[in-house]
Design an enzyme around this catalytic site. Structure first.
Site, mmCIF file in Angstrom:
data_model
loop_
_atom_site.group_PDB
_atom_site.id
_atom_site.type_symbol
_atom_site.label_atom_id
_atom_site.label_comp_id
_atom_site.label_asym_id
_atom_site.label_seq_id
_atom_site.Cartn_x
_atom_site.Cartn_y
_atom_site.Cartn_z
ATOM 1 N N ASN A 176 -6.978 6.939 0.327
ATOM 2 C CA ASN A 176 -6.729 5.729 0.380
ATOM 3 C C ASN A 176 -5.977 5.047 -1.323
ATOM 4 O OD1 ASN A 176 -6.667 3.488 1.012
ATOM 5 N ND2 ASN A 176 -8.887 3.083 2.599
ATOM 6 N N CYS A 201 0.840 -1.501 -0.122
ATOM 7 C CA CYS A 201 0.053 -0.004 0.135
ATOM 8 C C CYS A 201 0.571 1.243 -0.381
ATOM 9 C CB CYS A 201 -0.787 0.180 0.879
ATOM 10 S SG CYS A 201 -0.091 0.380 2.183
ATOM 11 N N HIS A 250 -1.227 1.546 7.682
ATOM 12 C CA HIS A 250 -1.697 2.055 6.022
ATOM 13 C C HIS A 250 -1.486 2.858 5.690
ATOM 14 C CE1 HIS A 250 -4.291 1.028 2.670
ATOM 15 N NE2 HIS A 250 -4.554 2.104 2.786
#
Length: 716
Positions: A296, A115, A272
């Protein structure tokens, strides 16, 4: 004929370093003149495939299990069971490389824990100029399609042109890793593949920081800011970063591995990586509210608090502001207030761009940049941190001069005259070693010194006594086991020395040191110049001759009263055994041959009585130097003491030569006995003598043909 593969790994490394430095001097490695990674030229390979009517298959990153992973994604993993490699044209009708309406939400994460990389890619899409530096847009699945694509990536100070074929891992006809939110677009998946190739496998990309990806896509320098204790001018830094087209990421750090990618009640995901894509002031309830836009990389799961897509706050702002900012869809992008950002996120990463990445109108905001490539080698230049004063001085050293202060934030404010200086230390190639060594703990110390201390010290590697004397002048001592350690310094104008090191000594690694300053600065390696000092030659008279040594010489000499290297070995071993204050295992035949070469003035290959006694006088002087540098009186030198002993004997070596010398003459424990010390010293002295005798014009370079080269290197 000798092939390159016949050369040892050490020799290949030397050859590669020399060739790399030559290419660097020609500008290869800059963005406009990138290296061809694995020596693969995109244009040549594509032309060849088009001519042959074939689709490219990359031999350096094959469509095989080892390209996917080695452990969690290894061949026996369930995650990669039933994975097939397919080209986009076999997955979907009419695939597109890149469309004109790209955005941070185009790229979605697959099963890989990268990520951080997707957050970096998301930031990249906010600046078309930066995106198209990495992703050449002239590529397509139609015109000149040959199953081959290329990307420009930055690695450790150099730009690389990385070629990949378009075979991608799929399951059930869907991409396993990065994929586009609309299935026809493939630039993101192919970019991820190029990055995986550069790092050895897809699995090697598991875990990282957005900062790492941002740097490798831009060549910039990233700053890491802990939001629990932010600088007082953080909001101004954010605005300035966006004005400079800097790329930014943020995250919520975790202290428990069970919390990684765990979702909070507000829908923010811990551990994250998110991308920061905008900053906007809006009028809300008669006051100015600062909003920050965050993305995101999953392309879904958004913040559900104030100023989120469905939040009531939007009902109280002007309709045109709503239309401009608010997009009510599950795309992973959302707004939140600056206060909520500070309350929820713990880490901010800003990637400062280099001048070549900025538009001409951004020139005033450019950083002045310098970078150096270096290495730490066990026994020579890997001295460890200041906790190890006996070896700390041996680390590479860099001098920086900061003569000019920053422009004040307020033109009327003259109170704080400082120089902004970003220093970053990066260890190279750690992802390639995922199955073996891990990240080392690295850091650097900055020493402030007075200019007068540097007079006549342009080409001198500072020794232990300097750092012991000025120990209190060291600051900014940061050591972590991350790819890069950096520090944002605000320093008074002056002279400084930067010492990068591993935390513990004797750790092998390569590194990149970068320095960014707002104003003009000068930075250079502080190192010795390879030099043979012109010492006064020893002489001897008949009165100096020792009768016992004369008799010993005559018993071993031939009818011409001369000794060859075999006789010299016997003679020296007998004489040295009588020196009770000195421990020696005897002289090797190789050392005796070098001694004959050094002292033989008539090319007879032998030494006469006077030549031998001059040699013995030299040897006794070398014995004294050896004993003086043997601080623990062990009868041997460690490799760091050897460097000092060779310098005392009249030869100065830079770091590169020192690394080679230690690798060649020290044993596995980095110990050097007297025979190896003399062998090394005589070899260096002979090579200097050969070079200086041929460099008649004192240019610092000579030209040799193959016969001359072989003669000198084999005899030296």
């Amino acid at each position: 004929m000798l092939n390159f593969s016949d050369i040892s790994y050490a020799e290949r490394g030397m050859v590669a370093t020399i060739n790399s430095n030559r290419l660097k001097d020609k500008g290869v490695g800059q963005y406009q003149n990138a290296y061809n990674y694995k020596n693969q030229n995109f244009e040549d390979l594509r032309a060849s495939c088009l001519k042959m009517g074939e689709l490219f298959e990359d031999p350096f990153f094959p469509a095989e299990p080892q390209s996917i992973g080695f452990k969690e994604l290894g061949p026996k993993s369930q995650e990669v069971h039933n994975v097939y490699w397919q080209r986009p044209k076999d997955i979907i009708h009419n695939p597109q490389f890149i469309t004109n309406d790209f955005s941070p939400t185009d790229i979605c994460q697959g099963i890989l824990g990268d990520c951080w990389l997707l957050a970096a890619i998301g930031s990249l899409t906010t600046s078309p100029k930066l995106l198209f530096r990495v992703v050449p847009r002239s590529q397509s699945f139609k015109k000149n399609y040959a199953g081959i694509f290329h990307f420009q990536l930055w690695q450790f100070g150099h730009w690389l042109n990385v070629v990949v074929d378009d075979r991608l891992p799929t399951k059930n006809n869907k991409l396993v890793f990065v994929h586009a939110s609309h299935r026809q677009e493939f630039w993101g998946a192919l970019l991820e593949k190029a990055y995986a190739k550069l790092n050895g496998s897809y699995e090697a990309l598991t875990g990282g920081s957005t900062m790492e990806g941002l740097e490798d896509f831009t060549g910039g320098m990233a700053q890491c800011i802990r939001l629990q204790n932010p600088p007082h001018n953080l909001l101004r830094l954010l605005r300035k970063a966006l004005e400079k087209s800097s790329l930014m990421g943020c995250s919520i750090e975790v202290t428990n591995s069970d919390d990684v990618e765990k979702m909070a009640h507000n829908m923010l995901v811990k551990g994250h990586a998110y991308a920061i894509t905008g900053l906007q002031d809006v009028y809300y309830r008669d006051k100015l509210e600062t909003l920050i836009r965050i993305q995101n990389p999953w392309g879904r799961i958004e913040w559900n608090g104030a100023w989120s897509d469905k939040a009531k706050e939007w009902e109280e702002v002007m309709p045109e502001v709503q239309m401009q900012l608010l997009h009510k869809k599950e795309d992973g992008e959302f707004w939140m207030s600056y206060e909520d950002f500070m309350s929820n996120f713990t880490l901010l990463e800003i990637c400062n761009l280099t001048p070549d990445a900025l538009s001409s109108w951004d020139y005033k905001s450019c950083w002045h940049t310098t970078f150096f490539e270096g290495s730490w080698r066990r026994g020579s230049t890997a001295g460890g941190c200041r906790n190890y004063p006996e070896t700390f001085w041996s680390n590479p050293q860099f001098r920086i001069s900061l003569p000019e202060t920053d422009d004040p934030e307020d033109s009327s404010d003259k109170s704080e005259m400082v120089c902004t200086c970003l220093v970053a230390l990066m260890q190279k190639n750690w992802r390639h070693a995922r199955e073996g060594p891990q990240l080392l703990t690295i850091g650097f110390v900055v020493f402030s010194v007075w200019y007068v201390q540097f007079q006549n010290l342009q080409d001198i590697h500072l020794k232990k006594d300097f750092f012991m004397k000025y120990r209190d002048h060291g600051f900014s001592e940061i050591f972590t086991n991350t790819r890069e350690v950096n520090s944002h310094l605000r320093l008074p104008p002056g002279e400084y020395v930067i010492i990068p090191s591993t935390f513990e000594p004797h750790k092998d690694a390569d590194f990149l040191l970068r320095v960014f300053t707002e104003k003009h600065s000068e930075t250079w390696l502080l190192d010795e110049v390879n030099m043979l000092e012109q010492l006064q030659e020893e002489t001897i008279t008949d009165a100096d001759l020792d009768q016992n040594s004369v008799e010993l010489f005559e018993t071993l000499a031939n009818r011409d009263s001369q000794v060859d290297m075999y006789d010299l070995q016997k003679l020296l071993n007998k004489m040295s055994s009588k020196v009770k204050s000195f421990k020696s295992k005897g002289f090797s035949l190789d050392v005796c041959r070098r001694m004959v070469n050094l002292m033989d003035k008539d090319d007879s290959g032998k030494l006469g009585l006077h030549e031998f006694h001059i040699l013995w006088k030299k040897i006794k002087k070398w014995m004294e130097i050896f004993k003086e540098c043997d601080q623990d009186r062990s009868g041997n030198l460690n490799s760091y003491e050897m460097r000092l002993a060779i310098e005392k004997a009249g030869i100065r070596m830079n770091n590169r030569v020192t690394e080679v010398v230690v690798a060649r003459y020290a044993d596995a424990n980095m110990i050097v006995d007297f025979d190896n010390f003399i062998n090394c010293f005589l070899r260096l002295k002979a090579m200097f003598a050969f070079f200086l005798s041929m460099d008649t014009k004192k240019t610092g370079s000579i030209c040799l043909n193959i016969n001359q080269w072989l003669h000198i290197t084999m005899w030296g």
